[in-house]
Design an enzyme around this catalytic site. Structure first.
Site, PDB file in Angstrom:
ATOM      1  N   GLY A  30       1.052  -1.262  -0.082  1.00  0.00           N
ATOM      2  CA  GLY A  30      -0.013  -0.168   0.099  1.00  0.00           C
ATOM      3  C   GLY A  30       0.851   1.028   0.081  1.00  0.00           C
ATOM      4  O   GLY A  30       1.935   1.323  -0.396  1.00  0.00           O
ATOM      5  N   ALA A  31       0.428   2.242   0.625  1.00  0.00           N
ATOM      6  CA  ALA A  31       0.720   3.706   0.482  1.00  0.00           C
ATOM      7  C   ALA A  31       1.404   3.815  -1.147  1.00  0.00           C
ATOM      8  O   ALA A  31       2.701   4.115  -1.570  1.00  0.00           O
ATOM      9  CB  ALA A  31       1.873   3.916   1.307  1.00  0.00           C
ATOM     10  N   HIS A  36       4.427   1.696  -8.009  1.00  0.00           N
ATOM     11  CA  HIS A  36       3.433   0.545  -8.004  1.00  0.00           C
ATOM     12  C   HIS A  36       2.558   0.317  -9.337  1.00  0.00           C
ATOM     13  O   HIS A  36       2.267  -0.573  -9.653  1.00  0.00           O
ATOM     14  CB  HIS A  36       2.513   0.713  -6.694  1.00  0.00           C
ATOM     15  CG  HIS A  36       3.249   0.598  -5.378  1.00  0.00           C
ATOM     16  ND1 HIS A  36       3.400   1.734  -4.574  1.00  0.00           N
ATOM     17  CD2 HIS A  36       3.941  -0.391  -4.814  1.00  0.00           C
ATOM     18  CE1 HIS A  36       4.039   1.455  -3.575  1.00  0.00           C
ATOM     19  NE2 HIS A  36       4.356   0.181  -3.768  1.00  0.00           N
ATOM     20  N   GLN A  60       7.778  -9.078   7.926  1.00  0.00           N
ATOM     21  CA  GLN A  60       9.103  -8.674   7.115  1.00  0.00           C
ATOM     22  C   GLN A  60       9.526  -7.627   7.758  1.00  0.00           C
ATOM     23  O   GLN A  60      10.499  -7.140   7.101  1.00  0.00           O
ATOM     24  CB  GLN A  60       8.818  -8.479   5.556  1.00  0.00           C
ATOM     25  CG  GLN A  60       7.771  -7.397   5.208  1.00  0.00           C
ATOM     26  CD  GLN A  60       7.503  -7.376   3.846  1.00  0.00           C
ATOM     27  OE1 GLN A  60       6.951  -8.207   3.339  1.00  0.00           O
ATOM     28  NE2 GLN A  60       8.154  -6.462   3.137  1.00  0.00           N
ATOM     29  N   LYS A 148      13.461  -1.843  -7.799  1.00  0.00           N
ATOM     30  CA  LYS A 148      13.741  -1.235  -6.750  1.00  0.00           C
ATOM     31  C   LYS A 148      14.501  -2.116  -5.493  1.00  0.00           C
ATOM     32  O   LYS A 148      15.076  -1.574  -4.742  1.00  0.00           O
ATOM     33  CB  LYS A 148      12.661  -0.354  -6.259  1.00  0.00           C
ATOM     34  CG  LYS A 148      12.658   0.306  -4.819  1.00  0.00           C
ATOM     35  CD  LYS A 148      12.987   1.444  -4.939  1.00  0.00           C
ATOM     36  CE  LYS A 148      13.230   2.218  -3.420  1.00  0.00           C
ATOM     37  NZ  LYS A 148      12.355   1.853  -2.618  1.00  0.00           N
ATOM     38  N   SER A 185       7.199   4.315  -0.736  1.00  0.00           N
ATOM     39  CA  SER A 185       6.179   4.690   0.312  1.00  0.00           C
ATOM     40  C   SER A 185       6.695   5.454   1.222  1.00  0.00           C
ATOM     41  O   SER A 185       6.109   6.238   1.846  1.00  0.00           O
ATOM     42  CB  SER A 185       5.569   3.435   0.594  1.00  0.00           C
ATOM     43  OG  SER A 185       5.006   2.522  -0.317  1.00  0.00           O
TER      44      SER A 185
END
Ligand code: AMP
Length: 282
Positions: A30-31, A36, A60, A148, A185
């Site tokens: 998310g974020a 993304h 994680q 990334k 994010s």
């Protein structure tokens, strides 16, 4: 776009599709940002159905404060996914994904012993478990990840090979801000001052690459990049390594023939940023 919060709901939805329809999965925490969305775009171009997952995976995070402060912007994420023609979103709760405490162990050997793995103990076990769960729940034909997180991609590749997941994995290019900062994010947490320094990470990678191509000397290039960042007095460089782009092991005399990656992790205050660059040939 439909949103599913339970495993049984998404499974029964997927059962209603004819088996020839291909499914592309984009796992996220998310974020969401343009990085993304680029993965979503790759998936929608190549599959009949695109599923994004949004799950901030506690397994994680090796640092509880990082987990607690991780940005959560669900409403905006769903809006962005819907506008990107994502078909389904799988957004499970922690209890749905981990109904019992995680006891499973995974070890990725040398691939895990370096870079992120060395600095974030247990991180890749958490990544491996959650990605294996998502592959089992969604059963996608293809999944999309970002360069990334290069080490993460290589880890997932190893996971898929060793556990015989029938899936094609795609490593997609890093999407950057205009000033070179890799989208992340965590960038949302940067103060305006930190944000002005953050693109220096990418500059350090470019400088290291230039020095490497000029000198052919790994240690000189590495030193130049680290020194460049240290001189600003605001970075805590965790590592800047020049490694084999497939095994992530240090490149030595063989460097001239191999694809090489320059990988960096540095902290600005309590925000940890990572980036990397592939040097095709040196
Ligand atoms: P995350 O939400 O941080 O777990 O990232 C979800 C996926 O998006 C991972 O495969 C990341 O590598 C990928 N990703 C993150 N940032 C970028 C970026 N700037 N460009 C491309 N992919 C990215």
């Amino acid at each position: 776009m439909q949103v599913f919060q339970t495993i049984s709901e998404i499974r029964s939805k997927l059962k209603s599709h004819i088996p020839t329809q291909s499914i592309g999965l984009v796992p996220t925490m998310g974020a969401l940002h343009e990085g993304h969305l680029s993965l979503i775009q790759f998936s929608t171009q190549e599959n009949d159905i695109t599923i994004a997952s949004i799950f901030v995976n506690p397994a994680q995070f090796n640092n509880p404060e990082d987990l607690q402060k991780y940005p959560r912007t669900t409403e905006q994420d769903l809006q962005m996914l819907s506008e990107s023609n994502c078909d389904y979103v799988f957004m499970p709760s922690e209890a749905e994904m981990y109904p019992t405490p995680l006891t499973l162990g995974i070890n990725f050997g040398n691939l895990e012993a370096t870079l992120e793995g060395a600095h974030r103990p247990g991180h890749f076990r958490g990544v491996g478990v959650v990605v294996a769960k998502l592959f089992n729940i969604i059963k996608p034909q293809k999944a999309y990840f970002g360069q990334k997180d290069l080490q993460q991609f290589l880890i997932i590749n190893q996971l898929a090979k060793q556990l015989n997941f029938d899936i094609q994995l795609n490593c997609c290019p890093i999407v950057r801000e205009k000033d070179g900062l890799a989208m992340s994010s965590r960038n949302r947490r940067l103060t305006p001052t930190q944000r002005t320094f953050a693109p220096k990470l990418h500059e350090a990678l470019l400088l290291t690459e230039k020095k490497l191509l000029e000198s052919g000397n790994i240690a000189t290039a590495q030193h130049t990049g680290i020194q460049f960042l240290n001189d600003f007095g605001v970075f805590e460089v965790e590592y800047l390594e020049i490694v084999d782009a497939e095994t992530l092991s240090p490149v030595g005399a063989k460097a001239k023939k191999e694809a090489v990656a320059i990988c960096i992790a540095a902290k600005l205050g309590d925000i940890r940023l990572i980036d990397n660059l592939l040097v095709k040939r040196i």
